[in-house]
Design an enzyme around this catalytic site. Sequence first.
Site, PDB file in Angstrom:
ATOM      1  N   ASP A   1       1.152 -11.539   6.860  1.00  0.00           N
ATOM      2  CA  ASP A   1       1.742 -10.745   5.771  1.00  0.00           C
ATOM      3  C   ASP A   1       3.131 -10.239   6.153  1.00  0.00           C
ATOM      4  OD1 ASP A   1      -0.173  -9.331   7.537  1.00  0.00           O
ATOM      5  OD2 ASP A   1       0.728  -7.543   6.663  1.00  0.00           O
ATOM      6  N   ASN A   2       3.484 -10.385   7.419  1.00  0.00           N
ATOM      7  CA  ASN A   2       4.813  -9.955   7.847  1.00  0.00           C
ATOM      8  C   ASN A   2       5.720 -11.146   8.143  1.00  0.00           C
ATOM      9  OD1 ASN A   2       4.038  -7.304   7.606  1.00  0.00           O
ATOM     10  ND2 ASN A   2       3.455  -7.106   9.755  1.00  0.00           N
TER      11      ASN A   2
ATOM     12  N   ASP B   1      -2.206   6.906   2.901  1.00  0.00           N
ATOM     13  CA  ASP B   1      -1.686   7.944   2.007  1.00  0.00           C
ATOM     14  C   ASP B   1      -0.491   7.466   1.179  1.00  0.00           C
ATOM     15  OD1 ASP B   1       0.234   7.750   3.937  1.00  0.00           O
ATOM     16  OD2 ASP B   1       0.121   9.836   4.613  1.00  0.00           O
TER      17      ASP B   1
ATOM     18  N   GLY C   1       0.808  -1.216   0.000  1.00  0.00           N
ATOM     19  CA  GLY C   1       0.000   0.000   0.000  1.00  0.00           C
ATOM     20  C   GLY C   1       0.837   1.259   0.000  1.00  0.00           C
ATOM     21  N   ARG C   2       2.122   1.071   0.292  1.00  0.00           N
ATOM     22  CA  ARG C   2       3.000   2.254   0.282  1.00  0.00           C
ATOM     23  C   ARG C   2       4.428   1.873  -0.094  1.00  0.00           C
ATOM     24  NH1 ARG C   2       4.458   3.884   6.424  1.00  0.00           N
ATOM     25  NH2 ARG C   2       4.291   1.855   7.392  1.00  0.00           N
TER      26      ARG C   2
ATOM     27  N   ASP D   1       9.553  -6.280   8.154  1.00  0.00           N
ATOM     28  CA  ASP D   1       8.577  -5.312   8.618  1.00  0.00           C
ATOM     29  C   ASP D   1       8.803  -4.865  10.054  1.00  0.00           C
ATOM     30  OD1 ASP D   1       6.674  -3.610   7.755  1.00  0.00           O
ATOM     31  OD2 ASP D   1       5.541  -5.189   6.768  1.00  0.00           O
TER      32      ASP D   1
HETATM   33  P1  AMP Z   1       2.152  -3.152   8.126  1.00  0.00           P
HETATM   34  O1  AMP Z   1       1.394  -2.954   9.390  1.00  0.00           O
HETATM   35  O2  AMP Z   1       3.271  -2.176   7.907  1.00  0.00           O
HETATM   36  O3  AMP Z   1       2.562  -4.563   7.908  1.00  0.00           O
HETATM   37  O4  AMP Z   1       1.123  -2.782   6.960  1.00  0.00           O
HETATM   38  C1  AMP Z   1      -0.049  -3.491   6.718  1.00  0.00           C
HETATM   39  C2  AMP Z   1      -0.641  -3.053   5.404  1.00  0.00           C
HETATM   40  O5  AMP Z   1      -1.014  -1.675   5.468  1.00  0.00           O
HETATM   41  C3  AMP Z   1       0.255  -3.186   4.205  1.00  0.00           C
HETATM   42  O6  AMP Z   1      -0.534  -3.600   3.138  1.00  0.00           O
HETATM   43  C4  AMP Z   1       0.789  -1.798   4.017  1.00  0.00           C
HETATM   44  O7  AMP Z   1       1.191  -1.563   2.682  1.00  0.00           O
HETATM   45  C5  AMP Z   1      -0.418  -0.961   4.391  1.00  0.00           C
HETATM   46  N1  AMP Z   1      -0.059   0.392   4.856  1.00  0.00           N
HETATM   47  C6  AMP Z   1       0.546   0.756   6.008  1.00  0.00           C
HETATM   48  N2  AMP Z   1       0.705   2.089   6.067  1.00  0.00           N
HETATM   49  C7  AMP Z   1       0.198   2.593   4.924  1.00  0.00           C
HETATM   50  C8  AMP Z   1       0.047   3.911   4.381  1.00  0.00           C
HETATM   51  N3  AMP Z   1       0.480   4.990   5.030  1.00  0.00           N
HETATM   52  N4  AMP Z   1      -0.538   4.030   3.169  1.00  0.00           N
HETATM   53  C9  AMP Z   1      -0.983   2.964   2.496  1.00  0.00           C
HETATM   54  N5  AMP Z   1      -0.874   1.703   2.948  1.00  0.00           N
HETATM   55  C10 AMP Z   1      -0.310   1.511   4.150  1.00  0.00           C
HETATM   56 MG    MG Z   2       3.654  -5.439   6.557  1.00  0.00          MG
END
Ligand code: AMP
Ligand code: MG
Length: 483
Positions: free
Chosen positions: A250-251, A123, A90-91, A260
């Site tokens: 996913d991590n 974002d 997502g980013r 992550d």
């Molecule tokens: P994480 O908690 O970092 O493993 O993220 C979980 C999911 O949320 C993943 O698909 C990330 O790409 C998405 N994600 C986290 N922060 C953002 C952000 N600021 N904008 C878009 N996607 C995000």
């Molecule tokens: Mg992640």
Amino acid sequence: MNKINWNFDNTYFNLSSSFKEDINPVPVKNPELIILNKRLASSLNLDFSLISNKELSKIFSGNTLPEGSNSIAQAYAGHQFGHFTMLGDGRAVLIGEHTTKSNKKYDIQFKGSGKTAFSRNGDGRAALGPMLREYIISEAMHNLNIPTTRSLAVVKTGENVIRETSLQGAILTRVALSHIRVGTFQYIAARKKKDELELLLNYVIQRHYPDIQNSKNKPLDLLKVILEKQVDLVVNWMRVGFIHGVMNTDNMSISGETIDYGPCAFMDNYDPKTVFSSIDQMGRYAYCNQPVITKWNLSRFAECLIPLIDKDQNKSIELATEIIDSFEKKYEEKWLNMMRDKLGLIGEDDKDKLLILDLLTWMHQKKLDYTNTFCLLMNFEIEKKEIFEDNIFLDWKKRWQERLKINKNTPEKYIKLMRSVNPIVIPRNHKVEEVLNEANRDNIKPLVKLLEILSNPYSEQKNIIDYQMPSYTKEKYQTFCGT
Ligand code: AMP
Ligand code: MG
């Protein structure tokens, strides 16, 4: 005129359109390089020495893409705190797989590079503090000899990101054996197209586990090797007191690397229930739960492979369950051996487990620092504490010293062994916060110094006591996700 030596392959890009979105990083306003990992660059055969800072800033923000890159956002799903969700980068964007001279492939990924099809309400951006935090901890993990993704660079974007307050935006360049996760298999499995699942399976085996390429039952053997990898990984985390904090499927990387670095942190005083993440109210990802969750995640992985293991679904489930059920025994064995190493014990003795647990119980009761207690046992006294004169400890020490005498052990041998597994310095939470605060105020020097100290965690270093002591503030340390 390729001064840098990028050598991109795009095997994941070429795999199948269902696995990704083709997308470029969204350009940023005013990129500024904050840190570049020259050692890592050189181990990847990359040479940035002739490139100006301005140019580097453009490169590591994704404002200019290297020739031969085909950038994508990867699709994946995942169980987040036990709930299944469709996710994806997502980013982040993967700009390709860089191939080194020794023919090793590494994903080069920008994290914080703008919105993608998978951004949901996010974002697509990241803040400077968390990106530098990932840089520090991932490099520390690497130097602790723990498999991990690496950090090649951080740039500021010159744009602000809005979280609880307005923060400086940043992009991290992450290097990984691959970014294929348990969640990638979950995404493909959920699409219920067997040919896609087979494609992913064969891709993973070819890229990461070529030894099982000709095996009779590839999915089953893949499950076996990944289980081994994950047992090794979590045992390593337990060894140094690392708490990942958000072990969603996913991590969990298929390559066996730690991935992550969101709300992760190192435990100071030994308490198996330690949790730092503010959103982990139930302690799902507490220190002592990490092996349990590893098994839970592996079970989710096994479920994805069921259609490929055997034509008969019941038979598939039976075979996969047998492997998953081997987790506890394997973990226990490897954990015991790791703890034996931490205590310098050679060979096995029936009473080893009791000896280990008695020490841990005492450390827990007395709220003793995990890292520094093992330092004391190696004759590095970091904190002078009367508690080490206590009778329970002295009795334990006698038993330990008796045990040290068996199996032809010698002080040279056991000290050498202990020093190879017990770090003398870890990224202390308050130190990490301190250097991040400074970096947010444009002073990167303390961060660079911390990185230098953490690059040698098993060696004696002069004048680092300040980096070895736990924080004595009463306030509980808290970490945050997705920042
Ligand atoms: P994480 O908690 O970092 O493993 O993220 C979980 C999911 O949320 C993943 O698909 C990330 O790409 C998405 N994600 C986290 N922060 C953002 C952000 N600021 N904008 C878009 N996607 C995000
Ligand atoms: Mg992640």
